[in-house]
Design a protein around this motif. Sequence first.
Motif, PDB file in Angstrom:
ATOM      1  N   PHE A 181       0.945  -1.253  -0.035  1.00  0.00           N
ATOM      2  CA  PHE A 181      -0.131   0.120   0.042  1.00  0.00           C
ATOM      3  C   PHE A 181       0.894   1.339   0.054  1.00  0.00           C
ATOM      4  CE2 PHE A 181       0.988  -0.173   4.569  1.00  0.00           C
ATOM      5  CZ  PHE A 181       1.000   1.140   4.629  1.00  0.00           C
ATOM      6  N   ASP A 182       0.236   2.499  -0.450  1.00  0.00           N
ATOM      7  CA  ASP A 182       0.754   3.723  -0.197  1.00  0.00           C
ATOM      8  C   ASP A 182       0.108   4.726   0.318  1.00  0.00           C
ATOM      9  OD1 ASP A 182      -0.099   5.404  -2.600  1.00  0.00           O
ATOM     10  OD2 ASP A 182       0.445   3.541  -3.559  1.00  0.00           O
ATOM     11  N   THR A 238      -5.355  13.315   3.355  1.00  0.00           N
ATOM     12  CA  THR A 238      -4.501  11.977   3.064  1.00  0.00           C
ATOM     13  C   THR A 238      -5.486  11.017   2.316  1.00  0.00           C
ATOM     14  OG1 THR A 238      -4.277  12.138   5.899  1.00  0.00           O
ATOM     15  CG2 THR A 238      -3.923   9.731   4.772  1.00  0.00           C
ATOM     16  N   THR A 239      -4.584  10.324   1.344  1.00  0.00           N
ATOM     17  CA  THR A 239      -5.040   9.439   0.688  1.00  0.00           C
ATOM     18  C   THR A 239      -4.178   8.125   0.445  1.00  0.00           C
ATOM     19  OG1 THR A 239      -5.575  11.294  -1.130  1.00  0.00           O
ATOM     20  CG2 THR A 239      -5.547   9.132  -1.863  1.00  0.00           C
ATOM     21  N   SER A 240      -4.901   7.152   0.539  1.00  0.00           N
ATOM     22  CA  SER A 240      -4.328   5.915   0.665  1.00  0.00           C
ATOM     23  C   SER A 240      -4.849   4.776  -0.405  1.00  0.00           C
ATOM     24  CB  SER A 240      -4.186   5.298   2.015  1.00  0.00           C
ATOM     25  OG  SER A 240      -3.696   4.074   2.216  1.00  0.00           O
ATOM     26  N   LYS A 241      -4.134   3.587  -0.892  1.00  0.00           N
ATOM     27  CA  LYS A 241      -4.636   2.771  -1.723  1.00  0.00           C
ATOM     28  C   LYS A 241      -3.571   1.316  -1.283  1.00  0.00           C
ATOM     29  CE  LYS A 241      -2.594   4.351  -5.855  1.00  0.00           C
ATOM     30  NZ  LYS A 241      -2.824   4.722  -7.389  1.00  0.00           N
ATOM     31  N   GLY A 242      -3.998   0.127  -1.456  1.00  0.00           N
ATOM     32  CA  GLY A 242      -3.375  -0.819  -1.324  1.00  0.00           C
ATOM     33  C   GLY A 242      -4.049  -1.978  -2.314  1.00  0.00           C
ATOM     34  N   ASN A 243      -3.260  -3.002  -2.273  1.00  0.00           N
ATOM     35  CA  ASN A 243      -4.062  -4.331  -3.034  1.00  0.00           C
ATOM     36  C   ASN A 243      -4.889  -5.072  -2.206  1.00  0.00           C
ATOM     37  OD1 ASN A 243      -2.077  -5.266  -1.344  1.00  0.00           O
ATOM     38  ND2 ASN A 243      -1.235  -6.798  -2.870  1.00  0.00           N
ATOM     39  N   THR A 244      -5.205  -4.840  -1.083  1.00  0.00           N
ATOM     40  CA  THR A 244      -6.250  -5.420  -0.152  1.00  0.00           C
ATOM     41  C   THR A 244      -7.121  -4.739   0.177  1.00  0.00           C
ATOM     42  OG1 THR A 244      -4.898  -4.972   1.751  1.00  0.00           O
ATOM     43  CG2 THR A 244      -4.434  -7.115   0.514  1.00  0.00           C
ATOM     44  N   TYR A 245      -7.398  -3.355  -0.479  1.00  0.00           N
ATOM     45  CA  TYR A 245      -8.466  -2.531   0.107  1.00  0.00           C
ATOM     46  C   TYR A 245      -8.578  -1.496  -0.844  1.00  0.00           C
ATOM     47  CZ  TYR A 245      -5.002   0.492   2.024  1.00  0.00           C
ATOM     48  OH  TYR A 245      -3.775   1.376   1.776  1.00  0.00           O
ATOM     49  N   ALA A 246      -9.949  -0.678  -1.201  1.00  0.00           N
ATOM     50  CA  ALA A 246     -10.266   0.343  -2.233  1.00  0.00           C
ATOM     51  C   ALA A 246      -9.411   1.581  -1.567  1.00  0.00           C
ATOM     52  CB  ALA A 246     -11.540   0.380  -2.146  1.00  0.00           C
ATOM     53  N   GLU A 247      -9.302   2.324  -2.705  1.00  0.00           N
ATOM     54  CA  GLU A 247      -8.691   3.609  -2.249  1.00  0.00           C
ATOM     55  C   GLU A 247      -9.541   4.559  -1.200  1.00  0.00           C
ATOM     56  OE1 GLU A 247      -7.713   7.997  -4.633  1.00  0.00           O
ATOM     57  OE2 GLU A 247      -7.191   6.001  -5.648  1.00  0.00           O
ATOM     58  N   ILE A 248      -8.838   5.060  -0.296  1.00  0.00           N
ATOM     59  CA  ILE A 248      -9.578   5.811   0.551  1.00  0.00           C
ATOM     60  C   ILE A 248      -9.161   7.398   0.809  1.00  0.00           C
ATOM     61  CG2 ILE A 248     -10.051   3.918   1.997  1.00  0.00           C
ATOM     62  CD1 ILE A 248      -7.723   4.995   4.017  1.00  0.00           C
ATOM     63  N   ASN A 249      -9.788   8.382   1.132  1.00  0.00           N
ATOM     64  CA  ASN A 249      -9.340   9.648   1.181  1.00  0.00           C
ATOM     65  C   ASN A 249     -10.149  10.403   2.620  1.00  0.00           C
ATOM     66  OD1 ASN A 249     -10.168  12.978   0.603  1.00  0.00           O
ATOM     67  ND2 ASN A 249      -8.122  12.094  -0.171  1.00  0.00           N
ATOM     68  N   ASN A 250      -9.232  11.019   3.315  1.00  0.00           N
ATOM     69  CA  ASN A 250      -9.679  11.573   4.690  1.00  0.00           C
ATOM     70  C   ASN A 250      -9.141  13.028   4.666  1.00  0.00           C
ATOM     71  OD1 ASN A 250      -9.341  12.396   7.608  1.00  0.00           O
ATOM     72  ND2 ASN A 250     -10.514  10.621   7.646  1.00  0.00           N
ATOM     73  N   ARG A 251     -10.041  13.889   4.656  1.00  0.00           N
ATOM     74  CA  ARG A 251      -9.802  15.416   4.684  1.00  0.00           C
ATOM     75  C   ARG A 251     -10.350  16.215   5.640  1.00  0.00           C
ATOM     76  NH1 ARG A 251     -10.670  18.459  -1.091  1.00  0.00           N
ATOM     77  NH2 ARG A 251      -8.951  17.127  -1.393  1.00  0.00           N
ATOM     78  N   SER A 252      -9.661  16.886   6.296  1.00  0.00           N
ATOM     79  CA  SER A 252      -9.827  17.751   7.504  1.00  0.00           C
ATOM     80  C   SER A 252      -9.279  19.152   7.558  1.00  0.00           C
ATOM     81  CB  SER A 252      -9.737  16.948   8.914  1.00  0.00           C
ATOM     82  OG  SER A 252      -8.339  16.571   8.995  1.00  0.00           O
ATOM     83  N   SER A 253      -9.711  20.115   8.254  1.00  0.00           N
ATOM     84  CA  SER A 253      -9.116  21.421   8.264  1.00  0.00           C
ATOM     85  C   SER A 253      -9.849  21.816   9.637  1.00  0.00           C
ATOM     86  CB  SER A 253      -9.474  22.351   7.286  1.00  0.00           C
ATOM     87  OG  SER A 253     -10.808  22.488   7.220  1.00  0.00           O
ATOM     88  N   ILE A 312      -5.664   3.332   7.898  1.00  0.00           N
ATOM     89  CA  ILE A 312      -5.385   2.248   6.725  1.00  0.00           C
ATOM     90  C   ILE A 312      -6.075   1.043   7.312  1.00  0.00           C
ATOM     91  CG2 ILE A 312      -3.793   0.960   5.589  1.00  0.00           C
ATOM     92  CD1 ILE A 312      -1.724   3.505   5.918  1.00  0.00           C
ATOM     93  N   PRO A 313      -7.166   0.481   6.516  1.00  0.00           N
ATOM     94  CA  PRO A 313      -8.112  -0.472   7.149  1.00  0.00           C
ATOM     95  C   PRO A 313      -7.208  -2.047   6.713  1.00  0.00           C
ATOM     96  CG  PRO A 313      -8.817   0.168   4.911  1.00  0.00           C
ATOM     97  CD  PRO A 313      -7.543   0.964   5.258  1.00  0.00           C
ATOM     98  N   ARG A 314      -5.879  -1.934   7.308  1.00  0.00           N
ATOM     99  CA  ARG A 314      -5.141  -3.231   6.989  1.00  0.00           C
ATOM    100  C   ARG A 314      -5.249  -4.050   8.340  1.00  0.00           C
ATOM    101  NH1 ARG A 314      -0.032  -2.374   7.157  1.00  0.00           N
ATOM    102  NH2 ARG A 314       0.556  -4.425   6.360  1.00  0.00           N
ATOM    103  N   ARG A 315      -5.115  -5.425   8.400  1.00  0.00           N
ATOM    104  CA  ARG A 315      -5.546  -6.177   9.676  1.00  0.00           C
ATOM    105  C   ARG A 315      -4.347  -6.945   9.913  1.00  0.00           C
ATOM    106  NH1 ARG A 315     -11.097  -8.979  10.717  1.00  0.00           N
ATOM    107  NH2 ARG A 315     -10.789  -9.773  12.766  1.00  0.00           N
ATOM    108  N   ASN A 330      -9.009   2.698  10.755  1.00  0.00           N
ATOM    109  CA  ASN A 330     -10.424   2.972  10.371  1.00  0.00           C
ATOM    110  C   ASN A 330     -10.386   4.153   9.513  1.00  0.00           C
ATOM    111  OD1 ASN A 330     -13.020   4.012  10.323  1.00  0.00           O
ATOM    112  ND2 ASN A 330     -13.106   4.363  12.833  1.00  0.00           N
ATOM    113  N   PRO A 331     -10.676   3.977   8.346  1.00  0.00           N
ATOM    114  CA  PRO A 331     -10.515   5.127   7.257  1.00  0.00           C
ATOM    115  C   PRO A 331     -11.353   6.249   7.519  1.00  0.00           C
ATOM    116  CG  PRO A 331     -11.615   3.253   6.224  1.00  0.00           C
ATOM    117  CD  PRO A 331     -11.018   2.768   7.578  1.00  0.00           C
ATOM    118  N   ASN A 332     -12.588   6.300   8.414  1.00  0.00           N
ATOM    119  CA  ASN A 332     -13.489   7.108   8.867  1.00  0.00           C
ATOM    120  C   ASN A 332     -13.258   8.082  10.019  1.00  0.00           C
ATOM    121  OD1 ASN A 332     -14.993   6.316   6.472  1.00  0.00           O
ATOM    122  ND2 ASN A 332     -15.977   4.662   7.725  1.00  0.00           N
TER     123      ASN A 332
END
Length: 744
Positions: free
Chosen positions: A425-426, A459-474, A511-514, A530-532
């Motif tokens: 993942f990255d 924050t943006t993350s994607k990996g081969n075991t989960y879908a791309e996620i995006n978390n933005r805050s200010s 990152i929703p990795r286990r 938890n991506p949320n």
Amino acid sequence: MSLASTQFRLASIPLALMLAYGSSAMAQQTTTEAETKPKQAVPAPVKATTPAAPVAVQKVEISGAKGYDERRQDTASKIVVTQEDIVRYGDTNIGDVLKRLPGVTIGGVQGRGGAIRMRGLGAGYTQIMLNGEPSPPGFSLDSLSPDNIERIEVIRSATAELSTQSIAGAINIVLKKAIVTAQRELKLGGSEENGRYGGNVSLQLSDKIGKISYSISGNLLHGDFQRPSVSDEVFTNNKGVITLARQTKTESNGAFSSVGISPRVNWMLENGDILTSQSFLNANRFNSRNLSDTTTLIGERPLFLTENAKTVSDSTSLRTNLTWAHKLADSAKLDVRFGANYNKRESENNSNAQGVSQTLARSYNSASTDNGFTYGGKYTAPFVENHALVAGWDGGFSKRGEDNVRRDAIVGIGPITPYNTNENFDAKVNRVALFVQDEWNYSKALSIYAGLRWEGIDTTSKGNTYAEINNRSSVLSPILQTLYKIPGSKNDQIRFGLTRTYKAPDTGNLIPRRFLSTNNSATSPDNMGNPNLKPELAWGIDTGFEHYLSDGGILSVNFFLRRIDDFTRTSIVNDGRWVAMPTNDGLANTRGVEFDAKFPLRTLIDDAPAIDFRANLAFNSSTVNSVPGPNNRLDAQTPVSANFGMDYKLDDVPLTLGGNLSFQSAGPVRISVNQSSYGIPKRVVDVYALWKFDAKTNLRVALGNALHQDNVSSSTYTDATGSLVRTNKTPTNVAVRVNFEYKF
């Protein structure tokens, strides 16, 4: 001195003797770069009536501003610990240094480092900074040698110029800077703990060539360790009958090595501008072998009875910064900086576990990188009389990549099946902030600091075991601080601050990795992100009273209050396996009071021995609204912490003796409806002796953790079927350290 002041002073001394304080240096500073500031509170505007005065003060700041007492005169509340106090006990671990500071505690086992906390709050609420910037991803304080540190700043209230990700406060570690005179210093050290030995070497070189001054700090550290521990697991059903009792004994031994270098160059240009380059390079290797043996006294045996695991990890970190300070008309100033960082970590773990009917051989290899850059700048306008106006920007980008390969080989027939993975993942994190602040010296008695900071994180993350996620805050953070010097008294003053701070979710927690545990249970669960997650937002109030003694001592008391929205806690659920996950859960409130003192015995008795006392004492409490009481405190909060230390410089021989007693309480914590934890108080005694052969040669001998108290903690999970309690006991040992110091 007035009679009232004298009475207050004498009445306060017995109280100070009861306090516990871990650092003798109380100088306060409000800048992030001592050489190229001006600070948010520039001394010049306080006294200046002509444009020429600020220019002169800038020159003094570049050389150190030795005559300026930042703690006493700056509006922002901050304590600065000098290099002399940092190396006093010959520590090789930054955590051992920090645990003696006012309001700072260290989690984990005594003498082995752990989460750094201010105001008793756990990891994440305290911002750790390096040279005024948030420490980069993947960076570990354990990679820093205390000899490479010039000072440590303990920041109680946030300022707009620094990141407001500091609900509890911030700790800024400033690396050594170049000086105007040549210096050479060599330190050779050795240590022993539990029959295992270690050594360290550090070298400091500083000089000036024309308009260029430089310093180079290098260090080399190696040590071996042997650390046994015992874990007991007991399940009591809802009828009060113990149906499960197990004990796991673990023997852990290994070695660690570290090498680091920190060069710095200051270049004074012809037009008065200053270019500063500061870099830090460190390489670490850690290897360990853990042998665990589980004995079942009552009930069903676990899946694995024994486990033999070997781990080897290598890490490399590089950080470099370039700063340009440019003088403008009317004593204004522009500071611009750019930095880059690189972190790489590789680890290999091989384990063999023997079960009742199966044997598991597992290999787990991981490689990760954290790379990025930072940028920022500020415009300082001290030309308005009695004002120090600063506006600026701050930002950064980081990219994290990780590859994990796991392979299982199973022999025998049973419930275990191979779990082979190849994950990668990255994650990318963009951060940007804008700020403006002004310090207004309204009168000789009153100064007011007002600041506003907007900071956004994407924050943006994607990996081969989960879908791309995006978390933005200010977060928009207004800040107000005041300093009021009580009329009629030269020694008493009052502080008040109102701040808006926050805690952003850690990238790893999004990152929703286990991550799987070997013997899965409610007290040894899997872990997952938890991506949320949302940031925790806090309003805070700080207020304090300070009384300064004529001999440089101080007695002070500080109060704080924080209201935290969207508080994050760790919840445990069962989806076929027990799994722990961070989640936002309502409102939390925390409050506390801190006392600290520093004074020589000669404050009381003119012809007394040269004994200096240091003390601090802190009480913290909190409530989490979504968790039923009692003991529904913030997880890992320290209710009471204290330090008491003294230094005795003998008159007839060149010998200084000193010691420090550190105390941290713990007790029960209700984490959720089902979860709770418990810890026993920790008491640590450190002592040292310093022999000065001459002005250039010292010998320092120290004993760390002289009480070698066992560390005991437990976690409990309770539901309708009963309660599962896991208790961990870790013995500790006395650490002996000897350092030889020579200046040439």
